[in-house]
Design a protein around this motif. Sequence first.
Motif, mmCIF file in Angstrom:
data_model
loop_
_atom_site.group_PDB
_atom_site.id
_atom_site.type_symbol
_atom_site.label_atom_id
_atom_site.label_comp_id
_atom_site.label_asym_id
_atom_site.label_seq_id
_atom_site.Cartn_x
_atom_site.Cartn_y
_atom_site.Cartn_z
ATOM 1 N N ALA A 2 0.832 -1.202 0.000
ATOM 2 C CA ALA A 2 0.000 0.000 0.000
ATOM 3 C C ALA A 2 0.863 1.246 0.000
ATOM 4 O O ALA A 2 1.898 1.308 0.644
ATOM 5 N N THR A 3 0.419 2.216 -0.724
ATOM 6 C CA THR A 3 1.115 3.495 -0.751
ATOM 7 C C THR A 3 0.234 4.542 -0.105
ATOM 8 O O THR A 3 -0.958 4.337 0.100
ATOM 9 N N GLU A 4 0.833 5.672 0.182
ATOM 10 C CA GLU A 4 0.114 6.781 0.826
ATOM 11 C C GLU A 4 -1.051 7.249 -0.038
ATOM 12 O O GLU A 4 -2.082 7.650 0.466
ATOM 13 N N SER A 5 -0.920 7.194 -1.365
ATOM 14 C CA SER A 5 -1.944 7.728 -2.254
ATOM 15 C C SER A 5 -3.237 6.908 -2.238
ATOM 16 O O SER A 5 -4.293 7.442 -2.533
ATOM 17 N N ASN A 6 -3.181 5.608 -1.917
ATOM 18 C CA ASN A 6 -4.415 4.833 -1.906
ATOM 19 C C ASN A 6 -4.909 4.536 -0.492
ATOM 20 O O ASN A 6 -5.763 3.691 -0.296
ATOM 21 N N PHE A 7 -4.395 5.236 0.489
ATOM 22 C CA PHE A 7 -4.847 5.110 1.862
ATOM 23 C C PHE A 7 -6.163 5.868 2.021
ATOM 24 O O PHE A 7 -6.275 7.027 1.660
ATOM 25 N N VAL A 8 -7.173 5.196 2.555
ATOM 26 C CA VAL A 8 -8.475 5.828 2.744
ATOM 27 C C VAL A 8 -8.466 6.598 4.060
ATOM 28 O O VAL A 8 -8.159 6.035 5.111
ATOM 29 N N GLN A 9 -8.776 7.859 3.989
ATOM 30 C CA GLN A 9 -8.825 8.713 5.170
ATOM 31 C C GLN A 9 -10.057 8.367 6.005
ATOM 32 O O GLN A 9 -11.166 8.378 5.494
ATOM 33 N N PRO A 10 -9.885 8.000 7.272
ATOM 34 C CA PRO A 10 -11.052 7.691 8.099
ATOM 35 C C PRO A 10 -11.893 8.948 8.330
ATOM 36 O O PRO A 10 -11.385 10.063 8.272
ATOM 37 N N ALA A 11 -13.164 8.726 8.573
ATOM 38 C CA ALA A 11 -14.061 9.857 8.800
ATOM 39 C C ALA A 11 -15.040 9.495 9.905
ATOM 40 O O ALA A 11 -15.213 8.337 10.256
ATOM 41 N N ILE A 12 -15.706 10.506 10.425
ATOM 42 C CA ILE A 12 -16.735 10.317 11.434
ATOM 43 C C ILE A 12 -17.964 9.744 10.745
ATOM 44 O O ILE A 12 -18.347 10.192 9.667
ATOM 45 N N SER A 13 -18.585 8.752 11.376
ATOM 46 C CA SER A 13 -19.797 8.192 10.791
ATOM 47 C C SER A 13 -20.922 9.219 10.880
ATOM 48 O O SER A 13 -20.969 10.039 11.800
ATOM 49 N N GLU A 14 -21.825 9.147 9.925
ATOM 50 C CA GLU A 14 -22.929 10.094 9.875
ATOM 51 C C GLU A 14 -23.886 9.848 11.037
ATOM 52 O O GLU A 14 -24.187 8.706 11.376
ATOM 53 N N PHE A 15 -24.345 10.920 11.652
ATOM 54 C CA PHE A 15 -25.277 10.816 12.769
ATOM 55 C C PHE A 15 -26.600 10.267 12.256
ATOM 56 O O PHE A 15 -27.210 10.822 11.351
ATOM 57 N N ASP A 16 -27.050 9.141 12.839
ATOM 58 C CA ASP A 16 -28.264 8.474 12.371
ATOM 59 C C ASP A 16 -29.385 8.485 13.409
ATOM 60 O O ASP A 16 -30.341 7.730 13.303
ATOM 61 N N LEU A 25 -18.271 6.619 18.840
ATOM 62 C CA LEU A 25 -17.407 6.502 17.659
ATOM 63 C C LEU A 25 -16.703 7.828 17.350
ATOM 64 O O LEU A 25 -15.514 7.867 17.029
ATOM 65 N N THR A 26 -17.455 8.906 17.464
ATOM 66 C CA THR A 26 -16.912 10.223 17.144
ATOM 67 C C THR A 26 -15.858 10.637 18.155
ATOM 68 O O THR A 26 -14.807 11.164 17.787
#
Length: 158
Positions: A2-16, A25-26
């Motif tokens: 894996a390279t830095e360019s294909n690393f998926v940036q984690p994000a906060i899950s949408e408030f449901d 989680l947040t």
Amino acid sequence: MATESNFVQPAISEFDGHYDHWSMLTENFLRSKEYWGLVENGIPVAEEGIKLTEAQQKPIAEQKLKDLKVKDYLFQAIDRNIMKIILNKDAAKDIWDSMKQKYQGSTRVRGAQIQALGKEFEILQMKEGESVYEYFARTLAITNKIKIQGEFEGGLDG
């Protein structure tokens, strides 16, 4: 590899609507980014009338930038209609506190709501002239309300 360019940036899950789960989680996400202190304590503010040196202003400016990043994460996770409802959006702490106040509720109130919904479910009967579809819709509405309160995993007795 894996390279830095294909690393998926984690994000906060949408408030449901499930505040306790979303907040857990947040909070974990923001702690991993070392931003949680801003949510807990807010941005440090200089006392009024005191002139700060450039060196003293720098950490405050850095905190304001971090706060903007936290706000960005929260804005991405919170629906526009909810953002209209919460009162103060000046800082990440204000957004968090507004969400907590609006959606967390006290344990006692939630317990009473669940108990009332459980009783409503227990006495639920099909009304004369009611179609199976209408009865099912009423049943589903009650069970969804119970699920939203977060206490349905063990059934109505558990």
